[in-house]
Design a protein around this motif. Structure first.
Motif: not given
Length: 274
Positions: A126-135, A143-157
């Motif tokens: 999950l952390d690798e996926l979040g880092a990949e989306l952040g990059l 336009g897009v924000q990727v942030e870590k939340r409790e238990g996962g990640y949120a991609v806000t468009l």
């Protein structure tokens, strides 16, 4: 004593009463003739097949005999050439056909086909996926924000990069963002929740009687796009929250609408959880 006139009358009556007998005999003969013709015209299928097979065998034997008696010679090729200096007439040129060449692979170590690494490759954490989306979206924070939340990640468009105002149809610029998300999510086992959010501006149309229908339709449209591009549909769920979860106040304390905040509240959030 019988008179001549009486004799003629009797003969005439006898002639008139017996003519149809001759006609019946003629018709009977014609019927027998046609019956005979019909019986002769019937074809014996079995005999016909035997005759055809014997002729075919004879022709094959004759062809094989001719081929065996011919002297072996180099095959010749026949082609048509055209002389540029002539008047355009074609003439045949006999050219010998080249014998087939046999190519042999030089001896060497046997090569093995490449191994498929996709099946044995471990899924991204999950952390690798979040880092990949952040990059992927590091160059477009507006336009897009990727942030870590409790238990996962949120991609806000932001809603502006996906939809026009009051519409749930994806804009041409949205495919770039959604393709990146789908590429990262493909092959991962994580749960995906697509949330739709709107501002507090009322909407009332035939398709969307309120912001509830609009937010749900936008989330559904994004989810369907992800499924169409490789994300497993069993891992996706959709939610529409209308204007009930704003990230910033839609209005000022004086009741004046805040356009920038309303634009921030119009968004689609892709939640990724284990």
């Amino acid at each position: 004593m019988l008179k001549l006139s009486q004799l003629r009358g009797r003969l005439k009556e006898e002639d008139e009463g017996t003519w149809f007998i001759s006609l019946a005999d003629l018709l009977t003969l014609l019927l027998c003739f046609f019956v005979l013709m019909l019986s002769v015209s019937q074809l014996d299928q079995e005999r016909y097949k035997n005759v055809a097979k014997s002729m075919e065998d004879a022709l094959k034997a004759e062809k094989a005999k001719r081929a065996s008696t011919q002297s072996p010679s180099r095959p010749m090729g026949f082609s048509l050439n055209q002389d540029a200096s002539s008047s355009g007439q074609l003439y045949p040129v006999i050219q010998p056909a080249l014998p087939p060449q046999v190519y042999q692979t030089p001896p060497g170590p046997a090569t093995q086909p490449p191994m498929e690494t996709g099946a044995s490759q471990q899924p991204k954490t999950l952390d690798e996926l979040g880092a990949e989306l952040g990059l992927r979206f590091a160059q477009d924070p507006s336009g897009v924000q990727v942030e870590k939340r409790e238990g996962g990640y949120a991609v806000t468009l932001k809603g502006a990069v996906l939809f026009d105002r009051g519409s749930a149809d994806l804009s041409p610029t949205s495919t770039h963002y959604l393709d990146s998300i789908a590429t990262s999510l493909k092959g991962t086992p994580y749960k995906v929740t697509v949330e739709g959010h709107t501002d507090n501006i009322p909407i009332q149309s035939f398709l969307y009687p309120s912001n509830w229908e609009l937010s749900a339709a936008r989330a559904s449209r994004v989810a369907r796009y992800l499924v169409d591009h490789g994300v497993t549909k069993e891992r996706i769920q959709v939610a529409g929250f209308a204007d009930t979860r704003p990230v910033a106040p839609n209005d000022s304390p004086q009741g004046q609408p805040l356009a920038d905040n309303q634009a921030r509240n119009r968004r689609v959030v892709v939640l990724i959880n284990p």
